[in-house]
Structure formats: structure tokens, C-alpha cells
Design a protein around this motif. Structure first.
Motif, PDB file in Angstrom:
ATOM      1  N   TYR A 107      -2.906  -1.345   2.375  1.00  0.00           N
ATOM      2  CA  TYR A 107      -1.802  -1.589   3.306  1.00  0.00           C
ATOM      3  C   TYR A 107      -0.792  -0.440   3.365  1.00  0.00           C
ATOM      4  O   TYR A 107      -0.229  -0.164   4.396  1.00  0.00           O
ATOM      5  CB  TYR A 107      -1.076  -2.881   2.941  1.00  0.00           C
ATOM      6  CG  TYR A 107      -1.870  -4.115   3.270  1.00  0.00           C
ATOM      7  CD1 TYR A 107      -2.037  -4.509   4.588  1.00  0.00           C
ATOM      8  CD2 TYR A 107      -2.453  -4.887   2.278  1.00  0.00           C
ATOM      9  CE1 TYR A 107      -2.755  -5.641   4.915  1.00  0.00           C
ATOM     10  CE2 TYR A 107      -3.173  -6.022   2.595  1.00  0.00           C
ATOM     11  CZ  TYR A 107      -3.318  -6.400   3.908  1.00  0.00           C
ATOM     12  OH  TYR A 107      -4.032  -7.517   4.222  1.00  0.00           O
ATOM     13  N   MET A 108      -0.512   0.189   2.265  1.00  0.00           N
ATOM     14  CA  MET A 108       0.358   1.362   2.164  1.00  0.00           C
ATOM     15  C   MET A 108       1.854   1.086   2.298  1.00  0.00           C
ATOM     16  O   MET A 108       2.630   2.022   2.412  1.00  0.00           O
ATOM     17  CB  MET A 108      -0.079   2.457   3.136  1.00  0.00           C
ATOM     18  CG  MET A 108      -1.465   2.990   2.828  1.00  0.00           C
ATOM     19  SD  MET A 108      -1.961   4.327   3.916  1.00  0.00           S
ATOM     20  CE  MET A 108      -2.681   3.421   5.257  1.00  0.00           C
ATOM     21  N   ASP A 109       2.277  -0.154   2.281  1.00  0.00           N
ATOM     22  CA  ASP A 109       3.711  -0.453   2.298  1.00  0.00           C
ATOM     23  C   ASP A 109       4.390   0.150   1.069  1.00  0.00           C
ATOM     24  O   ASP A 109       5.543   0.575   1.128  1.00  0.00           O
ATOM     25  CB  ASP A 109       3.949  -1.971   2.297  1.00  0.00           C
ATOM     26  CG  ASP A 109       3.354  -2.653   3.511  1.00  0.00           C
ATOM     27  OD1 ASP A 109       2.130  -2.543   3.717  1.00  0.00           O
ATOM     28  OD2 ASP A 109       4.115  -3.294   4.247  1.00  0.00           O
ATOM     29  N   CYS A 110       3.671   0.208  -0.018  1.00  0.00           N
ATOM     30  CA  CYS A 110       4.175   0.733  -1.288  1.00  0.00           C
ATOM     31  C   CYS A 110       4.562   2.204  -1.195  1.00  0.00           C
ATOM     32  O   CYS A 110       5.517   2.652  -1.840  1.00  0.00           O
ATOM     33  CB  CYS A 110       3.117   0.565  -2.370  1.00  0.00           C
ATOM     34  SG  CYS A 110       1.497   1.233  -1.902  1.00  0.00           S
ATOM     35  N   VAL A 111       3.852   2.943  -0.395  1.00  0.00           N
ATOM     36  CA  VAL A 111       4.073   4.383  -0.267  1.00  0.00           C
ATOM     37  C   VAL A 111       5.469   4.678   0.277  1.00  0.00           C
ATOM     38  O   VAL A 111       6.150   5.583  -0.184  1.00  0.00           O
ATOM     39  CB  VAL A 111       2.988   5.018   0.647  1.00  0.00           C
ATOM     40  CG1 VAL A 111       3.296   6.464   0.941  1.00  0.00           C
ATOM     41  CG2 VAL A 111       1.620   4.867   0.016  1.00  0.00           C
ATOM     42  N   GLU A 112       5.904   3.886   1.239  1.00  0.00           N
ATOM     43  CA  GLU A 112       7.204   4.092   1.887  1.00  0.00           C
ATOM     44  C   GLU A 112       8.378   3.963   0.925  1.00  0.00           C
ATOM     45  O   GLU A 112       9.386   4.622   1.104  1.00  0.00           O
ATOM     46  CB  GLU A 112       7.402   3.070   3.016  1.00  0.00           C
ATOM     47  CG  GLU A 112       6.635   3.392   4.259  1.00  0.00           C
ATOM     48  CD  GLU A 112       7.236   4.533   5.058  1.00  0.00           C
ATOM     49  OE1 GLU A 112       8.422   4.485   5.404  1.00  0.00           O
ATOM     50  OE2 GLU A 112       6.491   5.491   5.319  1.00  0.00           O
ATOM     51  N   VAL A 113       8.268   3.108  -0.067  1.00  0.00           N
ATOM     52  CA  VAL A 113       9.409   2.844  -0.948  1.00  0.00           C
ATOM     53  C   VAL A 113       9.423   3.678  -2.221  1.00  0.00           C
ATOM     54  O   VAL A 113      10.420   3.695  -2.930  1.00  0.00           O
ATOM     55  CB  VAL A 113       9.496   1.344  -1.322  1.00  0.00           C
ATOM     56  CG1 VAL A 113       9.689   0.493  -0.069  1.00  0.00           C
ATOM     57  CG2 VAL A 113       8.275   0.885  -2.101  1.00  0.00           C
ATOM     58  N   CYS A 114       8.353   4.389  -2.497  1.00  0.00           N
ATOM     59  CA  CYS A 114       8.266   5.156  -3.746  1.00  0.00           C
ATOM     60  C   CYS A 114       9.244   6.331  -3.726  1.00  0.00           C
ATOM     61  O   CYS A 114       9.129   7.225  -2.888  1.00  0.00           O
ATOM     62  CB  CYS A 114       6.845   5.668  -3.960  1.00  0.00           C
ATOM     63  SG  CYS A 114       6.659   6.597  -5.502  1.00  0.00           S
ATOM     64  N   PRO A 115      10.204   6.354  -4.666  1.00  0.00           N
ATOM     65  CA  PRO A 115      11.197   7.430  -4.662  1.00  0.00           C
ATOM     66  C   PRO A 115      10.674   8.770  -5.182  1.00  0.00           C
ATOM     67  O   PRO A 115      11.321   9.795  -5.004  1.00  0.00           O
ATOM     68  CB  PRO A 115      12.297   6.890  -5.569  1.00  0.00           C
ATOM     69  CG  PRO A 115      11.595   5.978  -6.507  1.00  0.00           C
ATOM     70  CD  PRO A 115      10.474   5.360  -5.708  1.00  0.00           C
ATOM     71  N   VAL A 116       9.497   8.774  -5.820  1.00  0.00           N
ATOM     72  CA  VAL A 116       8.977  10.020  -6.395  1.00  0.00           C
ATOM     73  C   VAL A 116       7.627  10.431  -5.800  1.00  0.00           C
ATOM     74  O   VAL A 116       7.001  11.369  -6.284  1.00  0.00           O
ATOM     75  CB  VAL A 116       8.874   9.940  -7.942  1.00  0.00           C
ATOM     76  CG1 VAL A 116      10.255   9.841  -8.558  1.00  0.00           C
ATOM     77  CG2 VAL A 116       7.990   8.792  -8.388  1.00  0.00           C
ATOM     78  N   ASP A 117       7.199   9.763  -4.747  1.00  0.00           N
ATOM     79  CA  ASP A 117       5.963  10.125  -4.041  1.00  0.00           C
ATOM     80  C   ASP A 117       4.772  10.293  -4.984  1.00  0.00           C
ATOM     81  O   ASP A 117       4.090  11.312  -4.978  1.00  0.00           O
ATOM     82  CB  ASP A 117       6.167  11.407  -3.225  1.00  0.00           C
ATOM     83  CG  ASP A 117       7.217  11.242  -2.152  1.00  0.00           C
ATOM     84  OD1 ASP A 117       7.407  10.107  -1.676  1.00  0.00           O
ATOM     85  OD2 ASP A 117       7.847  12.250  -1.779  1.00  0.00           O
ATOM     86  N   CYS A 118       4.503   9.270  -5.786  1.00  0.00           N
ATOM     87  CA  CYS A 118       3.424   9.376  -6.773  1.00  0.00           C
ATOM     88  C   CYS A 118       2.133   8.675  -6.341  1.00  0.00           C
ATOM     89  O   CYS A 118       1.253   8.444  -7.155  1.00  0.00           O
ATOM     90  CB  CYS A 118       3.888   8.865  -8.127  1.00  0.00           C
ATOM     91  SG  CYS A 118       4.257   7.107  -8.201  1.00  0.00           S
ATOM     92  N   PHE A 119       1.993   8.373  -5.040  1.00  0.00           N
ATOM     93  CA  PHE A 119       0.774   7.748  -4.538  1.00  0.00           C
ATOM     94  C   PHE A 119      -0.187   8.802  -3.995  1.00  0.00           C
ATOM     95  O   PHE A 119       0.221   9.790  -3.388  1.00  0.00           O
ATOM     96  CB  PHE A 119       1.088   6.732  -3.426  1.00  0.00           C
ATOM     97  CG  PHE A 119       1.588   5.437  -3.957  1.00  0.00           C
ATOM     98  CD1 PHE A 119       0.712   4.410  -4.260  1.00  0.00           C
ATOM     99  CD2 PHE A 119       2.943   5.238  -4.179  1.00  0.00           C
ATOM    100  CE1 PHE A 119       1.175   3.203  -4.769  1.00  0.00           C
ATOM    101  CE2 PHE A 119       3.409   4.042  -4.682  1.00  0.00           C
ATOM    102  CZ  PHE A 119       2.531   3.024  -4.979  1.00  0.00           C
ATOM    103  N   TYR A 120      -1.467   8.538  -4.217  1.00  0.00           N
ATOM    104  CA  TYR A 120      -2.533   9.427  -3.753  1.00  0.00           C
ATOM    105  C   TYR A 120      -3.527   8.570  -3.001  1.00  0.00           C
ATOM    106  O   TYR A 120      -3.764   7.410  -3.361  1.00  0.00           O
ATOM    107  CB  TYR A 120      -3.162  10.154  -4.940  1.00  0.00           C
ATOM    108  CG  TYR A 120      -2.168  11.145  -5.519  1.00  0.00           C
ATOM    109  CD1 TYR A 120      -2.233  12.493  -5.187  1.00  0.00           C
ATOM    110  CD2 TYR A 120      -1.135  10.721  -6.336  1.00  0.00           C
ATOM    111  CE1 TYR A 120      -1.289  13.397  -5.670  1.00  0.00           C
ATOM    112  CE2 TYR A 120      -0.184  11.608  -6.821  1.00  0.00           C
ATOM    113  CZ  TYR A 120      -0.267  12.945  -6.484  1.00  0.00           C
ATOM    114  OH  TYR A 120       0.673  13.820  -6.945  1.00  0.00           O
ATOM    115  N   VAL A 121      -4.123   9.139  -1.961  1.00  0.00           N
ATOM    116  CA  VAL A 121      -4.917   8.343  -1.042  1.00  0.00           C
ATOM    117  C   VAL A 121      -6.401   8.697  -1.066  1.00  0.00           C
ATOM    118  O   VAL A 121      -6.783   9.854  -0.983  1.00  0.00           O
ATOM    119  CB  VAL A 121      -4.342   8.448   0.400  1.00  0.00           C
ATOM    120  CG1 VAL A 121      -4.396   9.873   0.928  1.00  0.00           C
ATOM    121  CG2 VAL A 121      -5.040   7.498   1.353  1.00  0.00           C
ATOM    122  N   GLY A 122      -7.194   7.635  -1.187  1.00  0.00           N
ATOM    123  CA  GLY A 122      -8.631   7.756  -1.082  1.00  0.00           C
ATOM    124  C   GLY A 122      -9.082   7.151   0.234  1.00  0.00           C
ATOM    125  O   GLY A 122      -8.278   6.612   0.998  1.00  0.00           O
TER     126      GLY A 122
END
Length: 110
Positions: A14-29
Motif C-alpha cells: 500500500y505504501m502509506d507508511c512511506v509518506e510518514v517516515c521521517p528518515v526515509d528508511c523504506f526500500y521498494v521491491g
């Protein structure tokens, strides 16, 4: 402690989590997201944003098997800093069991 993306994210993404992360620690597969454990600051803002409830603290027993997967792919996949479009069939996949075998090792598009 860090947060871990677990099995239910597979094919939901869904990627809703990406928007709120203050340190941009998400990576996408291709069909999954991961959190880089060395970048996560354990703030927890991503956890309630996940409609699939796929993000857990690494202290949760359900996250144990997924911690290494997050670490591995966070060094191979591109960083994602903005919410993208969830797959059209994401809702159909939400909550389905045994999705681990569907995890694609291919990188996604940020």
C-alpha cells in the motif's frame, strides 16, 4: 529496536507508511517493501499507517523471520520516499496466508 515489514505486505504494498517516515528508511521491491534496520529510528509512525498491518516491531515474534529479509533487500532495492500506487488487486491479497513464496527478489520502481 527497529520496525520490520512482514509477509502481509507481499502483493499488497500500500505504501502509506512511506509518506510518514521521517528518515526515509523504506526500500521498494517489485511486490514488497522493506525497512532498512540501520536507518530506522524506531519512531513507530509507520506501523499504524499500514492498512495491511504488515509492519511490526522487531521484538514481536511474528517479525523475527522477516528481520533478515528486510536487512538483505534494503541493501539491494532502491529507496522510496513518496507513496506510489498500490497494486490494483491489493485488497484481494490483504490477509491471505502463505504469501512468503510469492516474494519477488526484483527491485521495484521508486
Amino acid at each position: 529496536m527497529t520496525y520490520v515489514v512482514t509477509e502481509n505486505c507481499i502483493k499488497c504494498k500500500y505504501m502509506d507508511c512511506v509518506e510518514v517516515c521521517p528518515v526515509d528508511c523504506f526500500y521498494v521491491g517489485e511486490n514488497f517493501l522493506v525497512i532498512h534496520p540501520d536507518e530506522c529510528i524506531d519512531c513507530g509512525v509507520c506501523e499504524p499507517e499500514c492498512p495491511a498491518e504488515a509492519i511490526l516491531p522487531d521484538s514481536d515474534d511474528k517479525a523475527t523471520a522477516w528481520a533478515e529479509i528486510n536487512r538483505t533487500y534494503s541493501t539491494q532495492w532502491p529507496n522510496i520516499t513518496r507513496k506510489g500506487e498500490a497494486p490494483a488487486d491489493a485488497e484481494e491479497w490483504n490477509g491471505k496466508p502463505d504469501k512468503a513464496k510469492l516474494l519477488s527478489p526484483e527491485p521495484g520502481k521508486p
